[in-house]
Design a protein around this motif. Structure first.
Motif, short mmCIF file in Angstrom:
data_model
loop_
_atom_site.label_atom_id
_atom_site.label_comp_id
_atom_site.label_asym_id
_atom_site.label_seq_id
_atom_site.Cartn_x
_atom_site.Cartn_y
_atom_site.Cartn_z
N ASP A 136 -15.40 3.67 -7.25
CA ASP A 136 -14.86 2.63 -8.12
C ASP A 136 -13.34 2.79 -8.18
OD1 ASP A 136 -14.05 0.97 -10.22
OD2 ASP A 136 -15.93 1.26 -11.30
N PRO A 137 -12.57 1.74 -7.84
CA PRO A 137 -11.10 1.86 -7.85
C PRO A 137 -10.53 2.30 -9.19
CG PRO A 137 -11.76 -0.16 -6.74
CD PRO A 137 -13.01 0.41 -7.34
N LYS A 138 -11.24 2.03 -10.29
CA LYS A 138 -10.73 2.41 -11.61
C LYS A 138 -10.82 3.91 -11.85
CE LYS A 138 -13.53 -0.25 -13.82
NZ LYS A 138 -14.24 -0.95 -14.95
N TYR A 139 -11.75 4.58 -11.18
CA TYR A 139 -12.00 6.00 -11.48
C TYR A 139 -11.61 6.95 -10.35
CZ TYR A 139 -14.91 4.03 -15.21
OH TYR A 139 -15.35 3.32 -16.30
N ALA A 140 -11.38 6.44 -9.15
CA ALA A 140 -11.22 7.33 -7.99
C ALA A 140 -10.07 8.31 -8.16
CB ALA A 140 -11.03 6.48 -6.73
N LEU A 141 -8.87 7.81 -8.46
CA LEU A 141 -7.71 8.69 -8.56
C LEU A 141 -7.87 9.68 -9.71
CD1 LEU A 141 -4.88 9.35 -7.45
CD2 LEU A 141 -3.95 7.77 -9.14
N LEU A 142 -8.33 9.22 -10.86
CA LEU A 142 -8.49 10.10 -12.01
C LEU A 142 -9.61 11.11 -11.80
CD1 LEU A 142 -7.99 7.59 -14.96
CD2 LEU A 142 -6.34 9.17 -13.96
N ARG A 165 -10.13 10.26 0.97
CA ARG A 165 -9.29 9.79 2.08
C ARG A 165 -8.40 8.62 1.66
NH1 ARG A 165 -10.65 12.04 6.96
NH2 ARG A 165 -12.59 13.24 6.96
N GLY A 166 -8.01 8.61 0.40
CA GLY A 166 -7.14 7.56 -0.10
C GLY A 166 -7.86 6.32 -0.58
N GLY A 167 -9.17 6.28 -0.44
CA GLY A 167 -9.94 5.09 -0.81
C GLY A 167 -10.47 5.15 -2.23
N PRO A 168 -11.25 4.13 -2.60
CA PRO A 168 -11.56 2.94 -1.80
C PRO A 168 -10.33 2.05 -1.60
CG PRO A 168 -12.39 2.70 -4.04
CD PRO A 168 -11.88 4.11 -3.93
N GLY A 169 -10.17 1.55 -0.40
CA GLY A 169 -8.96 0.82 -0.06
C GLY A 169 -7.77 1.76 -0.06
N PHE A 170 -6.77 1.46 -0.86
CA PHE A 170 -5.60 2.32 -1.00
C PHE A 170 -5.44 2.79 -2.45
CE2 PHE A 170 -4.78 -0.78 2.35
CZ PHE A 170 -4.47 0.04 3.42
N THR A 171 -6.52 2.72 -3.22
CA THR A 171 -6.41 2.95 -4.67
C THR A 171 -6.15 4.41 -5.03
OG1 THR A 171 -8.82 3.11 -4.79
CG2 THR A 171 -7.82 0.97 -5.27
N SER A 172 -6.49 5.36 -4.19
CA SER A 172 -6.22 6.76 -4.49
C SER A 172 -5.27 7.39 -3.48
CB SER A 172 -7.53 7.57 -4.56
OG SER A 172 -8.18 7.59 -3.30
N ASP A 173 -4.58 6.56 -2.72
CA ASP A 173 -3.59 7.07 -1.78
C ASP A 173 -2.40 7.66 -2.52
OD1 ASP A 173 -4.03 7.15 0.98
OD2 ASP A 173 -3.90 4.97 1.16
N GLN A 192 0.82 -1.21 0.00
CA GLN A 192 0.00 0.00 0.00
C GLN A 192 0.85 1.26 0.00
OE1 GLN A 192 0.06 -2.30 2.34
NE2 GLN A 192 -0.10 -1.47 4.42
N LEU A 193 2.05 1.17 0.59
CA LEU A 193 2.94 2.33 0.58
C LEU A 193 3.54 2.54 -0.81
CD1 LEU A 193 4.77 1.87 4.00
CD2 LEU A 193 2.65 3.07 3.49
N VAL A 194 3.94 1.45 -1.45
CA VAL A 194 4.43 1.55 -2.83
C VAL A 194 3.33 2.04 -3.76
CG1 VAL A 194 5.43 0.27 -4.74
CG2 VAL A 194 6.13 -0.25 -2.40
N LYS A 195 2.10 1.59 -3.52
CA LYS A 195 0.96 2.05 -4.31
C LYS A 195 0.78 3.56 -4.18
CE LYS A 195 -2.90 1.49 -6.69
NZ LYS A 195 -2.88 1.11 -8.11
N GLY A 196 0.96 4.08 -2.96
CA GLY A 196 0.87 5.52 -2.76
C GLY A 196 1.93 6.28 -3.53
N PHE A 197 3.15 5.71 -3.59
CA PHE A 197 4.23 6.35 -4.35
C PHE A 197 3.91 6.35 -5.84
CE2 PHE A 197 8.40 6.30 -6.45
CZ PHE A 197 8.98 7.41 -5.88
N THR A 228 1.20 8.83 -6.66
CA THR A 228 1.71 10.20 -6.63
C THR A 228 2.28 10.59 -7.98
OG1 THR A 228 2.22 10.02 -4.27
CG2 THR A 228 3.32 11.77 -5.48
N LEU A 229 3.07 9.71 -8.57
CA LEU A 229 3.67 9.99 -9.87
C LEU A 229 2.59 10.10 -10.95
CD1 LEU A 229 6.77 7.60 -9.77
CD2 LEU A 229 6.67 10.04 -9.22
N ILE A 230 1.61 9.19 -10.93
CA ILE A 230 0.53 9.24 -11.91
C ILE A 230 -0.26 10.54 -11.77
CG2 ILE A 230 -1.64 8.15 -12.64
CD1 ILE A 230 -0.44 5.48 -11.79
N PHE A 231 -0.62 10.88 -10.54
CA PHE A 231 -1.40 12.09 -10.28
C PHE A 231 -0.65 13.33 -10.74
CE2 PHE A 231 -3.08 15.51 -7.67
CZ PHE A 231 -4.45 15.27 -7.67
#
Length: 306
Positions: A166-172, A251-259, A79-84, A87-90
Motif C-alpha cells: 500500500d503506497p500509504k504504508y510502504a515507506l513508514l 525496491r522503492g515500490g510500489p511504484g516510486f512511493t518508497s524510493d 519520481q526523482l524529486v519524490k525520492g529526495f 529521503t528527508l521523511i525517512f
C-alpha cells in the motif's frame, strides 16, 4: 667562558633554553604520508571525479560535458524529486524515533530491574543482524495475505493493511523496521551517557526529595546531551544514506512511493544513465553535508546549565 656569560646562562629559564635547543625536523611529518595517500586515493580523488562526471553524459569508454543538465533533469523528474522527499521523511522519522526510544530504553535498562543484562543484550541484538537478512525476514512477516503480522491481527478481528504494497504504508513500514534494527545502538550510546553521570547529582536529588520525573528532567536529560547529539547525527546520516533495507523490502515500490535518493541512484545506474546517477550522488553528498554540519555545530555549541 666568562663569569658574566655563566651568570646569564644560569638566569635563563629552562623552558627557554629547551625551546632554543629544539631543532625542527620533518621526520615526524612523514608518518602522516601513508594516511594522507590512502585518504586522497579513496576519498578526495573519487569526490572530485564524481563532481566532474556529474556534469557529463558518460559511459565506460567516453564522456561528453553537458554542464548542469543532469541536475536540471534530476529535479524536473517527479519520481526523482519524490525520492529526495522520501529521503528527508525517512531520515527525520527514523532519527527522531531512535532518539526518543533509545533514551527511554536506556533509562529503563540503567534502573534496578530484573534481568537487566539480558534485556540489554536483547535490545542490542538486532544491530548485529545483517540488514539484508532483516529486510527479507520482515518482507515475509509483513506479507498482506500470509504474513505473521496480519495473521495475528486477523485473529483479533482486525484487517491488516498491505504494509509493503500500500503506497500509504510502504515507506513508514520500512522506517519502522529500520527503527527496530537501529534503536539498540542508540540505547547503548545513551546507557554510556547515563552511567557516566556523577552519582552525587542523583543522590543529592534523592535527598532533596526530587521525584523520578524531576530527576530525569533536570539531571539525566541535560547531562545526556552529548549522547543525544551523537545519536541524532549518526541516525540522520544513516537515514539519509539508507539503501539496503529499502531495496531488500520494497525496491522503492510500489511504484516510486518508497524510493529514496540511494535507490534512485541505483536504478539510474541499472538503466545506463551514469551521468544522471552520478549527479544524484552529488545531490546526496550535498544534502548530507548541508544538513549534518550546521546541525552538529548548533547542537555542540550549547552548554548544559544545571
Amino acid at each position: 667562558m666568562t663569569l658574566t656569560s655563566i651568570r646569564t646562562r644560569a638566569e635563563t629559564p629552562a623552558a627557554t633554553r629547551a625551546s632554543a635547543a629544539k631543532v625542527y625536523t620533518p621526520y615526524s611529518g612523514w608518518f602522516y604520508l601513508p594516511s594522507a595517500i590512502i585518504y586522497g586515493v579513496l576519498f578526495i580523488v573519487p569526490t572530485f571525479a564524481s563532481l566532474y562526471f556529474s556534469l557529463t553524459r558518460w559511459s565506460l569508454f567516453e564522456s561528453k560535458f553537458i554542464g548542469l543538465e543532469n541536475f536540471k533533469l534530476f529535479f524536473s523528474e517527479p519520481q526523482l524529486v519524490k525520492g529526495f522527499t522520501n529521503t528527508l521523511i525517512f531520515a527525520v522519522v527514523t532519527s527522531g524515533s531512535k532518539v526518543v526510544l533509545g533514551l527511554l530504553l536506556a533509562v529503563l535498562l540503567t534502573s534496578q530491574i530484573v534481568a537487566r543484562g539480558y534485556l540489554r543484550s536483547v535490545v542490542f541484538f538486532p544491530v548485529l543482524v545483517s540488514t539484508i537478512g532483516v529486510g527479507i525476514t520482515f518482507t515475509v512477516l509483513m506479507n498482506p495475505d500470509h504474513g505473521l503480522i496480519n495473521g495475528g491481527l486477523s485473529a483479533l478481528g482486525i484487517d491488516g493493511p498491505g504494509w509493503l504494497t500500500d503506497p500509504k504504508y510502504a515507506l513508514l513500514s520500512v522506517a519502522a523496521v529500520d527503527i527496530w534494527k537501529g534503536v539498540g545502538l542508540a540505547t547503548l550510546i545513551y546507557i554510556a551517557g547515563i552511567v557516566s553521570i556523577p552519582r552525587e547529582y542523583l543522590e543529592a536529588a534523592r535527598v532533596d526529595g526530587a521525584s523520578s520525573w524531576e530527576t530525569f528532567r533536570r539531571i539525566v536529560l541535560p547531562l545526556s546531551r552529548p549522547a543525544t547529539v551523537t545519536v541524532i547525527i549518526l541516525s540522520l546520516i544513516g537515514g539519509l544514506r539508507s539503501f539496503e533495507l529499502i531495496w531488500a523490502m520494497t525496491r522503492g515500490g510500489p511504484g516510486f512511493t518508497s524510493d529514496v535518493i540511494a535507490s534512485v541512484i541505483y536504478k539510474q545506474y541499472q538503466a545506463g544513465f551514469y551521468g544522471l546517477s552520478t549527479a544524484g550522488n552529488v545531490v546526496l553528498f550535498i544534502a548530507v553535508t548541508a544538513i549534518v554540519l550546521p546541525l552538529s555545530y548548533f547542537l555542540n555549541r550549547k552548554e548544559v546549565d544545571l
